[in-house]
Design a protein around this motif. Sequence first.
Motif, PDB file in Angstrom:
ATOM      1  N   PHE A 159       0.768  -1.152  -0.041  1.00  0.00           N
ATOM      2  CA  PHE A 159       0.145  -0.152   0.054  1.00  0.00           C
ATOM      3  C   PHE A 159       0.791   1.227   0.045  1.00  0.00           C
ATOM      4  O   PHE A 159       0.585   2.381  -0.606  1.00  0.00           O
ATOM      5  CB  PHE A 159      -0.973   0.009   1.343  1.00  0.00           C
ATOM      6  CG  PHE A 159      -1.737   1.229   1.412  1.00  0.00           C
ATOM      7  CD1 PHE A 159      -2.732   1.538   0.478  1.00  0.00           C
ATOM      8  CD2 PHE A 159      -1.327   1.989   2.152  1.00  0.00           C
ATOM      9  CE1 PHE A 159      -3.617   2.677   0.572  1.00  0.00           C
ATOM     10  CE2 PHE A 159      -2.105   3.310   2.606  1.00  0.00           C
ATOM     11  CZ  PHE A 159      -3.430   3.410   1.870  1.00  0.00           C
ATOM     12  N   LEU A 160       1.813   1.194   0.849  1.00  0.00           N
ATOM     13  CA  LEU A 160       2.782   2.465   1.156  1.00  0.00           C
ATOM     14  C   LEU A 160       3.392   2.826  -0.167  1.00  0.00           C
ATOM     15  O   LEU A 160       3.806   3.704  -0.585  1.00  0.00           O
ATOM     16  CB  LEU A 160       3.424   2.612   2.369  1.00  0.00           C
ATOM     17  CG  LEU A 160       2.560   2.637   3.268  1.00  0.00           C
ATOM     18  CD1 LEU A 160       3.705   2.638   4.642  1.00  0.00           C
ATOM     19  CD2 LEU A 160       1.687   3.861   3.594  1.00  0.00           C
TER      20      LEU A 160
ATOM     21  N   ALA B 293       4.082   6.542  -4.928  1.00  0.00           N
ATOM     22  CA  ALA B 293       4.428   6.794  -6.165  1.00  0.00           C
ATOM     23  C   ALA B 293       3.263   8.001  -6.529  1.00  0.00           C
ATOM     24  O   ALA B 293       3.435   8.920  -7.281  1.00  0.00           O
ATOM     25  CB  ALA B 293       3.670   5.676  -6.988  1.00  0.00           C
ATOM     26  N   VAL B 294       2.292   8.055  -5.739  1.00  0.00           N
ATOM     27  CA  VAL B 294       1.232   9.061  -5.759  1.00  0.00           C
ATOM     28  C   VAL B 294       1.695  10.394  -5.463  1.00  0.00           C
ATOM     29  O   VAL B 294       1.479  11.415  -6.264  1.00  0.00           O
ATOM     30  CB  VAL B 294      -0.085   8.875  -5.217  1.00  0.00           C
ATOM     31  CG1 VAL B 294      -1.115   9.980  -4.922  1.00  0.00           C
ATOM     32  CG2 VAL B 294      -1.022   7.603  -5.688  1.00  0.00           C
ATOM     33  N   ARG B 295       2.561  10.144  -4.571  1.00  0.00           N
ATOM     34  CA  ARG B 295       3.144  11.715  -3.979  1.00  0.00           C
ATOM     35  C   ARG B 295       4.395  12.214  -4.978  1.00  0.00           C
ATOM     36  O   ARG B 295       4.212  13.384  -5.371  1.00  0.00           O
ATOM     37  CB  ARG B 295       4.132  11.182  -2.657  1.00  0.00           C
ATOM     38  CG  ARG B 295       4.555  12.492  -1.991  1.00  0.00           C
ATOM     39  CD  ARG B 295       5.560  12.249  -0.903  1.00  0.00           C
ATOM     40  NE  ARG B 295       6.894  11.613  -1.402  1.00  0.00           N
ATOM     41  CZ  ARG B 295       7.623  11.935  -2.189  1.00  0.00           C
ATOM     42  NH1 ARG B 295       7.737  13.331  -2.610  1.00  0.00           N
ATOM     43  NH2 ARG B 295       8.748  11.539  -2.753  1.00  0.00           N
ATOM     44  N   ARG B 296       5.128  11.248  -5.575  1.00  0.00           N
ATOM     45  CA  ARG B 296       5.928  11.596  -6.626  1.00  0.00           C
ATOM     46  C   ARG B 296       5.204  12.055  -7.868  1.00  0.00           C
ATOM     47  O   ARG B 296       5.602  13.090  -8.541  1.00  0.00           O
ATOM     48  CB  ARG B 296       6.896  10.453  -7.213  1.00  0.00           C
ATOM     49  CG  ARG B 296       7.822  10.305  -5.581  1.00  0.00           C
ATOM     50  CD  ARG B 296       8.761   9.239  -6.031  1.00  0.00           C
ATOM     51  NE  ARG B 296       8.153   7.784  -6.062  1.00  0.00           N
ATOM     52  CZ  ARG B 296       8.549   6.902  -7.157  1.00  0.00           C
ATOM     53  NH1 ARG B 296       9.326   7.027  -7.792  1.00  0.00           N
ATOM     54  NH2 ARG B 296       7.680   5.886  -7.157  1.00  0.00           N
ATOM     55  N   VAL B 297       4.119  11.608  -8.243  1.00  0.00           N
ATOM     56  CA  VAL B 297       3.488  12.157  -9.301  1.00  0.00           C
ATOM     57  C   VAL B 297       2.888  13.408  -8.958  1.00  0.00           C
ATOM     58  O   VAL B 297       2.776  14.233  -9.858  1.00  0.00           O
ATOM     59  CB  VAL B 297       2.469  10.824 -10.057  1.00  0.00           C
ATOM     60  CG1 VAL B 297       1.137  11.657 -10.719  1.00  0.00           C
ATOM     61  CG2 VAL B 297       2.953   9.662 -10.488  1.00  0.00           C
ATOM     62  N   GLY B 298       2.392  13.478  -8.028  1.00  0.00           N
ATOM     63  CA  GLY B 298       1.578  14.708  -7.470  1.00  0.00           C
ATOM     64  C   GLY B 298       2.808  16.001  -7.495  1.00  0.00           C
ATOM     65  O   GLY B 298       2.432  17.014  -7.992  1.00  0.00           O
ATOM     66  N   GLU B 299       3.835  15.721  -7.198  1.00  0.00           N
ATOM     67  CA  GLU B 299       4.713  16.722  -7.237  1.00  0.00           C
ATOM     68  C   GLU B 299       5.168  17.039  -8.670  1.00  0.00           C
ATOM     69  O   GLU B 299       5.276  18.309  -9.052  1.00  0.00           O
ATOM     70  CB  GLU B 299       6.377  16.075  -6.749  1.00  0.00           C
ATOM     71  CG  GLU B 299       6.200  16.221  -5.283  1.00  0.00           C
ATOM     72  CD  GLU B 299       7.734  15.777  -4.548  1.00  0.00           C
ATOM     73  OE1 GLU B 299       8.356  15.021  -5.335  1.00  0.00           O
ATOM     74  OE2 GLU B 299       7.660  15.789  -3.458  1.00  0.00           O
TER      75      GLU B 299
ATOM     76  N   ILE C 167      -7.288   5.148  -5.626  1.00  0.00           N
ATOM     77  CA  ILE C 167      -6.084   4.481  -4.868  1.00  0.00           C
ATOM     78  C   ILE C 167      -7.253   3.425  -4.181  1.00  0.00           C
ATOM     79  O   ILE C 167      -8.132   3.731  -3.433  1.00  0.00           O
ATOM     80  CB  ILE C 167      -5.457   5.089  -3.744  1.00  0.00           C
ATOM     81  CG1 ILE C 167      -4.869   6.433  -4.393  1.00  0.00           C
ATOM     82  CG2 ILE C 167      -4.670   4.098  -2.957  1.00  0.00           C
ATOM     83  CD1 ILE C 167      -4.257   7.113  -3.201  1.00  0.00           C
ATOM     84  N   ARG C 168      -6.844   2.022  -4.536  1.00  0.00           N
ATOM     85  CA  ARG C 168      -7.700   0.999  -3.934  1.00  0.00           C
ATOM     86  C   ARG C 168      -6.574  -0.075  -3.419  1.00  0.00           C
ATOM     87  O   ARG C 168      -6.079  -0.891  -4.297  1.00  0.00           O
ATOM     88  CB  ARG C 168      -8.438   0.323  -5.273  1.00  0.00           C
ATOM     89  CG  ARG C 168      -9.427   1.209  -5.738  1.00  0.00           C
ATOM     90  CD  ARG C 168     -10.489   1.718  -4.838  1.00  0.00           C
ATOM     91  NE  ARG C 168     -11.167   2.516  -5.671  1.00  0.00           N
ATOM     92  CZ  ARG C 168     -12.778   2.841  -5.493  1.00  0.00           C
ATOM     93  NH1 ARG C 168     -13.352   1.806  -4.755  1.00  0.00           N
ATOM     94  NH2 ARG C 168     -13.304   3.569  -6.205  1.00  0.00           N
ATOM     95  N   TRP C 169      -6.289  -0.036  -2.299  1.00  0.00           N
ATOM     96  CA  TRP C 169      -5.293  -0.847  -1.442  1.00  0.00           C
ATOM     97  C   TRP C 169      -4.118  -0.748  -2.136  1.00  0.00           C
ATOM     98  O   TRP C 169      -3.304   0.350  -2.342  1.00  0.00           O
ATOM     99  CB  TRP C 169      -5.931  -2.461  -1.437  1.00  0.00           C
ATOM    100  CG  TRP C 169      -4.995  -3.146  -0.504  1.00  0.00           C
ATOM    101  CD1 TRP C 169      -4.347  -2.751   0.752  1.00  0.00           C
ATOM    102  CD2 TRP C 169      -4.631  -4.501  -0.759  1.00  0.00           C
ATOM    103  NE1 TRP C 169      -3.558  -3.827   1.143  1.00  0.00           N
ATOM    104  CE2 TRP C 169      -3.755  -4.810   0.183  1.00  0.00           C
ATOM    105  CE3 TRP C 169      -5.041  -5.438  -1.591  1.00  0.00           C
ATOM    106  CZ2 TRP C 169      -3.312  -6.111   0.418  1.00  0.00           C
ATOM    107  CZ3 TRP C 169      -4.427  -6.785  -1.647  1.00  0.00           C
ATOM    108  CH2 TRP C 169      -3.485  -6.913  -0.627  1.00  0.00           C
TER     109      TRP C 169
ATOM    110  N   ILE D 255       4.381  10.081 -15.943  1.00  0.00           N
ATOM    111  CA  ILE D 255       4.217   8.760 -14.885  1.00  0.00           C
ATOM    112  C   ILE D 255       5.032   7.662 -15.042  1.00  0.00           C
ATOM    113  O   ILE D 255       5.318   7.098 -14.170  1.00  0.00           O
ATOM    114  CB  ILE D 255       2.538   9.008 -14.892  1.00  0.00           C
ATOM    115  CG1 ILE D 255       1.886  10.258 -14.292  1.00  0.00           C
ATOM    116  CG2 ILE D 255       2.183   7.671 -14.148  1.00  0.00           C
ATOM    117  CD1 ILE D 255       0.507  10.319 -14.462  1.00  0.00           C
ATOM    118  N   ASN D 256       4.936   7.338 -16.247  1.00  0.00           N
ATOM    119  CA  ASN D 256       5.680   6.018 -16.853  1.00  0.00           C
ATOM    120  C   ASN D 256       7.239   6.106 -16.258  1.00  0.00           C
ATOM    121  O   ASN D 256       7.661   5.305 -15.585  1.00  0.00           O
ATOM    122  CB  ASN D 256       5.605   5.468 -18.009  1.00  0.00           C
ATOM    123  CG  ASN D 256       4.337   5.012 -18.447  1.00  0.00           C
ATOM    124  OD1 ASN D 256       3.505   4.593 -17.646  1.00  0.00           O
ATOM    125  ND2 ASN D 256       4.352   4.742 -19.594  1.00  0.00           N
ATOM    126  N   ALA D 257       7.738   7.324 -16.234  1.00  0.00           N
ATOM    127  CA  ALA D 257       9.156   7.442 -15.823  1.00  0.00           C
ATOM    128  C   ALA D 257       9.328   7.307 -14.422  1.00  0.00           C
ATOM    129  O   ALA D 257      10.191   6.785 -13.750  1.00  0.00           O
ATOM    130  CB  ALA D 257       9.826   8.680 -16.295  1.00  0.00           C
TER     131      ALA D 257
END
Length: 94
Positions: free
Chosen positions: A35-36, A41-47, A60-62, A88-90
């Motif tokens: 999960f973490l 990954a979401v945090r890095r994409v968000g940046e 996000i699902r589990w 995102i792929n990178a």
Amino acid sequence: MAVLTDDQVDAALPDLDGWERADGALRRSIKFGAFLDGIEAVRRVGEKAEAKDHHPDIDIRWRTVTFALVTHSEGGITDKDVEMAKEINAIVGQ
């Protein structure tokens, strides 16, 4: 910014490993080992999204994270979405 035609999106998809066109957006679901890992990954994409001022929809699902890209202000998929899919792929290491 112009919305891409179906043919233009189809031409871009071979270079977007893991992505598909569904429901008027580019979509990719990724299953992470924990999960973490997905949250990180979401945090890095968000940046990256914040820096580019172009934000994906994220579900996000589990351990599975789904990214959806569409330029809402234009009403469809644009070059910005294709470029963000590559970013995102990178980030997630394809």
